[in-house]
Design a protein around this motif. Sequence first.
Motif, PDB file in Angstrom:
ATOM      1  N   ASN A  31       0.853  -1.188   0.000  1.00 56.53           N
ATOM      2  CA  ASN A  31       0.000   0.000   0.000  1.00 56.53           C
ATOM      3  C   ASN A  31       0.889   1.239   0.000  1.00 56.53           C
ATOM      4  N   TYR A  32       0.736   2.081  -1.019  1.00 55.28           N
ATOM      5  CA  TYR A  32       1.604   3.250  -1.162  1.00 55.28           C
ATOM      6  C   TYR A  32       0.928   4.553  -0.731  1.00 55.28           C
ATOM      7  N   ASP A  33      -0.232   4.458  -0.124  1.00 59.56           N
ATOM      8  CA  ASP A  33      -0.973   5.656   0.259  1.00 59.56           C
ATOM      9  C   ASP A  33      -0.341   6.337   1.472  1.00 59.56           C
ATOM     10  N   VAL A  34      -0.595   7.640   1.583  1.00 58.18           N
ATOM     11  CA  VAL A  34      -0.231   8.382   2.790  1.00 58.18           C
ATOM     12  C   VAL A  34      -1.403   8.225   3.752  1.00 58.18           C
ATOM     13  N   HIS A  35      -1.156   7.613   4.884  1.00 60.84           N
ATOM     14  CA  HIS A  35      -2.235   7.303   5.824  1.00 60.84           C
ATOM     15  C   HIS A  35      -2.465   8.438   6.815  1.00 60.84           C
ATOM     16  N   PHE A  36      -3.721   8.731   7.032  1.00 52.58           N
ATOM     17  CA  PHE A  36      -4.096   9.806   7.956  1.00 52.58           C
ATOM     18  C   PHE A  36      -3.591   9.508   9.368  1.00 52.58           C
ATOM     19  N   SER A  37      -3.600   8.240   9.749  1.00 58.21           N
ATOM     20  CA  SER A  37      -3.147   7.856  11.086  1.00 58.21           C
ATOM     21  C   SER A  37      -1.665   8.194  11.281  1.00 58.21           C
ATOM     22  N   SER A  38      -0.864   8.008  10.233  1.00 55.37           N
ATOM     23  CA  SER A  38       0.565   8.333  10.312  1.00 55.37           C
ATOM     24  C   SER A  38       0.765   9.839  10.494  1.00 55.37           C
ATOM     25  N   ILE A  39      -0.053  10.629   9.801  1.00 52.01           N
ATOM     26  CA  ILE A  39       0.012  12.083   9.926  1.00 52.01           C
ATOM     27  C   ILE A  39      -0.280  12.496  11.371  1.00 52.01           C
ATOM     28  N   ILE A  40      -1.325  11.917  11.941  1.00 46.42           N
ATOM     29  CA  ILE A  40      -1.736  12.258  13.309  1.00 46.42           C
ATOM     30  C   ILE A  40      -0.657  11.889  14.319  1.00 46.42           C
ATOM     31  N   ILE A  41      -0.056  10.710  14.146  1.00 49.92           N
ATOM     32  CA  ILE A  41       0.979  10.251  15.080  1.00 49.92           C
ATOM     33  C   ILE A  41       2.180  11.193  15.065  1.00 49.92           C
ATOM     34  N   VAL A  42       2.643  11.571  13.870  1.00 50.25           N
ATOM     35  CA  VAL A  42       3.800  12.461  13.765  1.00 50.25           C
ATOM     36  C   VAL A  42       3.469  13.853  14.305  1.00 50.25           C
ATOM     37  N   LEU A  43       2.278  14.351  14.033  1.00 51.35           N
ATOM     38  CA  LEU A  43       1.881  15.652  14.565  1.00 51.35           C
ATOM     39  C   LEU A  43       1.789  15.612  16.091  1.00 51.35           C
ATOM     40  N   ALA A  44       1.357  14.468  16.624  1.00 50.23           N
ATOM     41  CA  ALA A  44       1.305  14.310  18.082  1.00 50.23           C
ATOM     42  C   ALA A  44       2.708  14.356  18.677  1.00 50.23           C
ATOM     43  N   TRP A  45       3.664  13.658  18.030  1.00 50.44           N
ATOM     44  CA  TRP A  45       5.052  13.708  18.491  1.00 50.44           C
ATOM     45  C   TRP A  45       5.614  15.128  18.378  1.00 50.44           C
ATOM     46  N   THR A  46       5.244  15.831  17.319  1.00 48.51           N
ATOM     47  CA  THR A  46       5.695  17.210  17.146  1.00 48.51           C
ATOM     48  C   THR A  46       5.242  18.071  18.317  1.00 48.51           C
ATOM     49  N   ALA A  47       3.973  17.939  18.678  1.00 48.46           N
ATOM     50  CA  ALA A  47       3.427  18.697  19.808  1.00 48.46           C
ATOM     51  C   ALA A  47       4.126  18.315  21.112  1.00 48.46           C
ATOM     52  N   ILE A  48       4.393  17.036  21.279  1.00 41.02           N
ATOM     53  CA  ILE A  48       5.064  16.559  22.498  1.00 41.02           C
ATOM     54  C   ILE A  48       6.481  17.127  22.600  1.00 41.02           C
ATOM     55  N   PHE A  49       7.225  17.075  21.511  1.00 43.05           N
ATOM     56  CA  PHE A  49       8.605  17.577  21.516  1.00 43.05           C
ATOM     57  C   PHE A  49       8.654  19.085  21.795  1.00 43.05           C
ATOM     58  N   ILE A  50       7.729  19.822  21.200  1.00 40.66           N
ATOM     59  CA  ILE A  50       7.705  21.272  21.422  1.00 40.66           C
ATOM     60  C   ILE A  50       7.319  21.578  22.868  1.00 40.66           C
TER      61      ILE A  50
END
Length: 277
Positions: A246-265
Amino acid sequence: MKRLLSIELQKIWKNRASRILTLTYFILLTFLSFIASIKFDIGPIHIRLADQGIFNFPFIWHFNSFIAAFLKIFLAVVIVSMMANEYSYGTLKQNLIDGMSKKEFVASKVLTILLFSLISTIFLFIISLILGLIFSSFNEVSIIFSRMEYLFAYFVKLLGFFSFCLFLGVLIKRSAFALGFIFLWFIFEIISYAIVIHNMQNKALVDKIYDFFPLMSMWNLIPQPFTKLNAVRTIGKQIGAEDFKNYDVHFSSIIIVLAWTAIFIFLSYRIIKKRDL
């Protein structure tokens, strides 16, 4: 906001090493066009990447986003050094003395990360668009501007990775050690994944668990595009290996990375807020 960003950009531009690394990053992005001349010889099969449609729309958005993401290490060094230099040169303390709050200080770093990520994405869009218009076999507008979610995934990937770098720069204070920790964490995720999957023998479950790890979640944003190439699929069919990836960009992956971004900041702000500077 404009004042905070202006202060940070002046610091980066006046630092010779940061200036060189930033320019090198954008120069290397322009070298994506040289990929067209790369050739591979696999037994009797001769593959020239330009002939495999890598610059065809909309595949070019996927391919270039995946390749360009490897260059982010250049800006990662700039981000880490940007934070480490604040401690080394005492500019953090001076900024606070001059009236800048700790919240504004962190905000200035976050704005810089956002700007780097946005400019990189726009630059990649322009380079890919030019290459596609020159080499692509398809020039319909509907095709040209389809599957551009890979560019958004690229933006989120940079945002998450640079936020990770900012956090380590704040936590460790020394750029060399912070960059070393990034490498060690990368090795940790790979080795621990291999060990766990060997012992559990349940790849699906292990994959779901490791999808929540910082670097693994960022890697999952843009799936590798190489098995989509015609030559690779031809070889796969000859050896009986069908491609079901599956080569799609998954919405769940976007959410997880954005969550880590918020955590790191958030963690970066908490450390600076509590630390005696």
